[in-house]
Write a protein that holds these residues in place. Structure first.
Motif, PDB file in Angstrom:
ATOM      1  N   ASN A 123       0.800  -1.220   0.000  1.00 20.52           N
ATOM      2  CA  ASN A 123       0.000   0.000   0.000  1.00 20.52           C
ATOM      3  C   ASN A 123       0.835   1.274   0.000  1.00 20.52           C
ATOM      4  O   ASN A 123       0.346   2.334  -0.403  1.00 20.52           O
ATOM      5  CB  ASN A 123      -0.932  -0.001   1.213  1.00 20.52           C
ATOM      6  CG  ASN A 123      -2.150   0.865   0.991  1.00 20.52           C
ATOM      7  OD1 ASN A 123      -2.808   0.783  -0.040  1.00 20.52           O
ATOM      8  ND2 ASN A 123      -2.445   1.709   1.949  1.00 20.52           N
ATOM      9  N   VAL A 124       2.089   1.194   0.451  1.00 19.17           N
ATOM     10  CA  VAL A 124       2.929   2.400   0.475  1.00 19.17           C
ATOM     11  C   VAL A 124       3.265   2.868  -0.937  1.00 19.17           C
ATOM     12  O   VAL A 124       3.737   3.991  -1.129  1.00 19.17           O
ATOM     13  CB  VAL A 124       4.226   2.170   1.275  1.00 19.17           C
ATOM     14  CG1 VAL A 124       3.923   1.941   2.745  1.00 19.17           C
ATOM     15  CG2 VAL A 124       5.029   1.002   0.719  1.00 19.17           C
ATOM     16  N   PRO A 153       0.557   6.296  -3.062  1.00 25.34           N
ATOM     17  CA  PRO A 153       0.737   7.737  -3.329  1.00 25.34           C
ATOM     18  C   PRO A 153       1.753   8.019  -4.424  1.00 25.34           C
ATOM     19  O   PRO A 153       1.604   8.991  -5.176  1.00 25.34           O
ATOM     20  CB  PRO A 153       1.203   8.295  -1.980  1.00 25.34           C
ATOM     21  CG  PRO A 153       1.688   7.128  -1.197  1.00 25.34           C
ATOM     22  CD  PRO A 153       0.887   5.962  -1.667  1.00 25.34           C
ATOM     23  N   GLY A 154       2.787   7.171  -4.563  1.00 29.02           N
ATOM     24  CA  GLY A 154       3.769   7.354  -5.632  1.00 29.02           C
ATOM     25  C   GLY A 154       3.167   7.120  -6.998  1.00 29.02           C
ATOM     26  O   GLY A 154       3.429   7.865  -7.958  1.00 29.02           O
ATOM     27  N   ILE A 155       2.336   6.079  -7.108  1.00 29.32           N
ATOM     28  CA  ILE A 155       1.653   5.788  -8.377  1.00 29.32           C
ATOM     29  C   ILE A 155       0.754   6.958  -8.765  1.00 29.32           C
ATOM     30  O   ILE A 155       0.751   7.413  -9.916  1.00 29.32           O
ATOM     31  CB  ILE A 155       0.831   4.490  -8.236  1.00 29.32           C
ATOM     32  CG1 ILE A 155       1.766   3.285  -8.091  1.00 29.32           C
ATOM     33  CG2 ILE A 155      -0.105   4.303  -9.424  1.00 29.32           C
ATOM     34  CD1 ILE A 155       1.073   2.011  -7.664  1.00 29.32           C
ATOM     35  N   PRO A 158      -1.508  -7.221  -5.491  1.00 27.59           N
ATOM     36  CA  PRO A 158      -2.781  -7.945  -5.488  1.00 27.59           C
ATOM     37  C   PRO A 158      -3.989  -7.067  -5.156  1.00 27.59           C
ATOM     38  O   PRO A 158      -5.118  -7.408  -5.506  1.00 27.59           O
ATOM     39  CB  PRO A 158      -2.568  -8.996  -4.390  1.00 27.59           C
ATOM     40  CG  PRO A 158      -1.597  -8.363  -3.442  1.00 27.59           C
ATOM     41  CD  PRO A 158      -0.707  -7.479  -4.280  1.00 27.59           C
ATOM     42  N   GLU A 159      -3.747  -5.939  -4.476  1.00 27.85           N
ATOM     43  CA  GLU A 159      -4.859  -5.090  -4.041  1.00 27.85           C
ATOM     44  C   GLU A 159      -5.479  -4.356  -5.235  1.00 27.85           C
ATOM     45  O   GLU A 159      -4.783  -3.719  -6.021  1.00 27.85           O
ATOM     46  CB  GLU A 159      -4.372  -4.064  -3.011  1.00 27.85           C
ATOM     47  CG  GLU A 159      -3.861  -4.681  -1.719  1.00 27.85           C
ATOM     48  CD  GLU A 159      -4.978  -5.288  -0.888  1.00 27.85           C
ATOM     49  OE1 GLU A 159      -6.147  -4.870  -1.073  1.00 27.85           O
ATOM     50  OE2 GLU A 159      -4.692  -6.181  -0.077  1.00 27.85           O
ATOM     51  N   ALA A 201      -5.527   2.455  -9.371  1.00 28.86           N
ATOM     52  CA  ALA A 201      -4.731   3.687  -9.436  1.00 28.86           C
ATOM     53  C   ALA A 201      -3.667   3.592 -10.524  1.00 28.86           C
ATOM     54  O   ALA A 201      -3.406   4.578 -11.237  1.00 28.86           O
ATOM     55  CB  ALA A 201      -4.077   3.949  -8.078  1.00 28.86           C
ATOM     56  N   THR A 202      -3.072   2.413 -10.673  1.00 26.07           N
ATOM     57  CA  THR A 202      -2.040   2.226 -11.705  1.00 26.07           C
ATOM     58  C   THR A 202      -2.652   2.327 -13.095  1.00 26.07           C
ATOM     59  O   THR A 202      -2.066   2.944 -14.002  1.00 26.07           O
ATOM     60  CB  THR A 202      -1.352   0.857 -11.524  1.00 26.07           C
ATOM     61  OG1 THR A 202      -0.928   0.724 -10.165  1.00 26.07           O
ATOM     62  CG2 THR A 202      -0.146   0.738 -12.427  1.00 26.07           C
ATOM     63  N   ALA A 203      -3.818   1.714 -13.270  1.00 29.96           N
ATOM     64  CA  ALA A 203      -4.513   1.812 -14.566  1.00 29.96           C
ATOM     65  C   ALA A 203      -4.825   3.272 -14.892  1.00 29.96           C
ATOM     66  O   ALA A 203      -4.630   3.732 -16.027  1.00 29.96           O
ATOM     67  CB  ALA A 203      -5.800   0.992 -14.525  1.00 29.96           C
ATOM     68  N   TRP A 204      -5.298   4.005 -13.876  1.00 28.10           N
ATOM     69  CA  TRP A 204      -5.584   5.434 -14.085  1.00 28.10           C
ATOM     70  C   TRP A 204      -4.317   6.187 -14.492  1.00 28.10           C
ATOM     71  O   TRP A 204      -4.351   7.035 -15.403  1.00 28.10           O
ATOM     72  CB  TRP A 204      -6.169   5.998 -12.791  1.00 28.10           C
ATOM     73  CG  TRP A 204      -6.241   7.494 -12.771  1.00 28.10           C
ATOM     74  CD1 TRP A 204      -7.198   8.277 -13.334  1.00 28.10           C
ATOM     75  CD2 TRP A 204      -5.294   8.386 -12.159  1.00 28.10           C
ATOM     76  NE1 TRP A 204      -6.916   9.610 -13.111  1.00 28.10           N
ATOM     77  CE2 TRP A 204      -5.765   9.704 -12.391  1.00 28.10           C
ATOM     78  CE3 TRP A 204      -4.124   8.208 -11.440  1.00 28.10           C
ATOM     79  CZ2 TRP A 204      -5.079  10.823 -11.930  1.00 28.10           C
ATOM     80  CZ3 TRP A 204      -3.439   9.330 -10.972  1.00 28.10           C
ATOM     81  CH2 TRP A 204      -3.916  10.617 -11.216  1.00 28.10           C
TER      82      TRP A 204
END
Length: 543
Positions: A344-345, A348-350, A384-385, A391-394
């Motif tokens: 989860n950390v 915010p970077g993504i 897996p989350e 967020a990565t897809a966005w």
């Protein structure tokens, strides 16, 4: 001999007087001894009672530290037994009772509710202004333990007049009392804007800013955390924190060696920055960059996460703020951070990379040049989350939507099939499906790199397929080499197999592709053409 002679000289009356005097003295001594013994017995009863009370509250406080004991204590009616001991004449018993109540209330909201219903809070609030520093710390702990569970319980703490007493405690000489009071105020403020405003109206913010200037690190941590909890709810509350000069003092602590303090400092700066361009610019003007980037290599993962969160909250506002962070080396540093982090950390970077890329094609290209796309592709595969995948897809959609060059950078990382798979997976959440679909469309509408598009012809549903076919219809009329490869790879044959409604956009795209080839080639790859040839063979009569 002399004594006997003197004694004999006394008259017989004197002899009788002396005898009575000696007898009375002996009787008096016995009576006094009986009185003294009786007093001791009485005092022993009180001493024993005090020892029993002390032992009771100390044992309850100790038992309350272990979760497995809580239910038993609750069923035994421990709250009703502890309440009168808050008014005990012995200060140690009062303090230990408050400590026990705090530990119990801290465990769950039912016990916290019991503290409220037992009218214990008013006594604690009164004691905050009257008792010694040890009791004040214990009383503030109980208020914090009650307030932490829900807005309703926090409101109950406010309604009993706790805010004024806690704010006064921020001015105490003892740093432990200040810390306990700041902690309680932070737990009240964190729930919603209404409670946070109540804390502000009580005059807490200037004193909390003074607390972060104190030498005690623990007090700095809690005060910074409380400022963060106040600032997070609205631009107005954040502005209140800023108006007291908090940013400058927080900025001075970004390189402090204490990891827990840095967590709270970066959290507070993030909560201030997120609300508006003006607030974000004020944080940037404190000259925290590029010094902040050094903390992306901090051993503490939550320090790194909060630094990245701060950068995300700044970059989301304007291209100018994003450009400032890009020029400071922020994008490359965050990409390295994503490579070194898991779970989860990374989130915010993504999102930070997505916000930077969203502003302009130049900023999106900065993400691409810094090798952001391959790292995001790794995140998409590893995590897996679903909210991280979403967020990565966005972020991919924000990078690839600008120009064909941007879309090619994303598509060559083999991202399109992964996005399609996430969209089509029935187990994916609705949010993930929506973001994957939107990202796919954004990238496809700009992608002219046909080798990356061709696999989608075989897998995409019709609502995605039309965007894929559309891109082929744009490229093939102008690229003879691509037309040849499209035939030899089986793409043209696949297009002929697509069933499109007459007059639909998809059918128009197919017609545009077919117009790029001779009619006989199109017929050759059309479904059923081999049967037509065989039928002609059967009907053919040699001369």
């Amino acid at each position: 001999m002399l004594l006997c002679t003197v004694y004999c000289c006394f008259s017989w009356k004197t002899h009788i007087f002396i005898r009575h005097l000696l007898e009375n003295w002996s009787s008096l001594k016995k009576k006094n001894l009986i009185v003294i013994m009786s007093q001791r017995q009485v005092l022993q009863v009180f001493e024993q009672y005090q020892k029993s009370r002390t032992q009771f509250v100390q044992t309850i406080a100790e038992l309350a530290t272990r979760p497995q004991n809580i239910e038993t204590l609750q069923n035994a009616g421990v709250m009703s037994l502890l309440r009168p001991l808050l008014l005990d004449v012995v200060p140690t018993i009062q303090q230990t009772t408050a400590l026990a109540l705090g530990r119990l209330a801290n465990y769950n909201d039912d016990l916290a509710e019991a503290v409220v219903k037992g009218d214990i809070l008013p006594q604690l609030v009164y004691s905050l202004t009257e008792q010694n520093r040890f009791y004040k710390k214990a009383a503030a702990f109980v208020l914090r333990a009650v307030a932490k569970h829900s807005p309703a319980l926090a409101q109950a703490v406010v309604d009993c007049g706790a805010l004024d007493a806690l704010v006064i405690s921020l001015e105490e000489f003892d740093p432990g009392v200040k810390e306990a009071a700041a902690w309680a105020l932070g737990y009240i403020a964190r729930h919603n804007a209404h409670l946070s405003q109540a804390v502000v109206d009580a005059g807490a913010v200037p004193l909390l800013v003074l607390c972060i200037q104190e030498p005690e690190v623990a007090l700095k941590r809690i005060a910074a955390s409380a400022l963060s909890d106040i600032a997070k709810h609205s631009p107005e509350l954040a502005q209140t924190v800023v108006d007291t000069g908090a940013i400058a003092h927080l900025a001075q602590m970004i390189l402090n060696p204490d990891a827990k303090l840095k967590r709270q400092v970066f959290s507070a700066l993030s909560q201030i920055s997120k609300h508006s361009v003006d607030l974000a610019e004020m944080v940037v003007e404190a000259e925290i960059f590029p010094a902040v980037l050094a903390c992306l290599r901090d051993p503490d993962e939550y320090v790194r996460k909060n630094v990245t969160t701060l950068m995300r909250e700044i970059t989301k506002h304007t291209p100018e703020l994003s450009l400032m962070i890009v020029n400071a080396g922020g994008v490359a540093a965050v990409i390295d951070y994503l490579g070194d982090s898991r779970g989860n950390v990374r989130l915010p970077g993504i999102m930070m990379l997505g916000y930077v890329a969203a502003h302009s094609e130049n900023l999106a290209m900065a993400v691409i040049v810094s090798k952001g796309v391959p790292q995001l592709a790794i995140c998409l595969s590893e995590e897996p989350e679903e909210h991280i995948k979403a967020a990565t897809a966005w972020a991919f959609g924000q990078i690839g939507r600008h120009t064909p060059e941007h879309a090619r950078a994303v598509s060559t990382a083999n991202v399109l099939p992964k996005l399609l798979a996430l969209y089509m997976d029935t187990d994916s959440s609705e949010d993930l499906q929506v973001k994957a679909k939107k990202a796919l469309k954004s990238i496809l509408q700009k992608c002219t790199y046909l080798p990356a598009l061709e696999p989608l012809l075989y897998e995409a549903p019709s609502n995605i397929l039309k965007h894929v076919v559309c891109q082929f219809s744009k490229v093939l009329p102008h690229d003879s080499k691509a037309r040849r490869l499209f035939v030899t790879s089986g793409g043209l044959k696949k297009v002929q197999e697509i069933k499109a409604d007459p007059g639909s956009a998809l059918q128009e795209y197919i017609n545009s592709i077919n117009n790029c080839y001779p009619e006989e080639i199109v017929r050759y790859y059309s479904p059923g053409y081999s049967e037509t040839l065989l039928a002609r063979v059967e009907k053919y009569q040699p001369v």
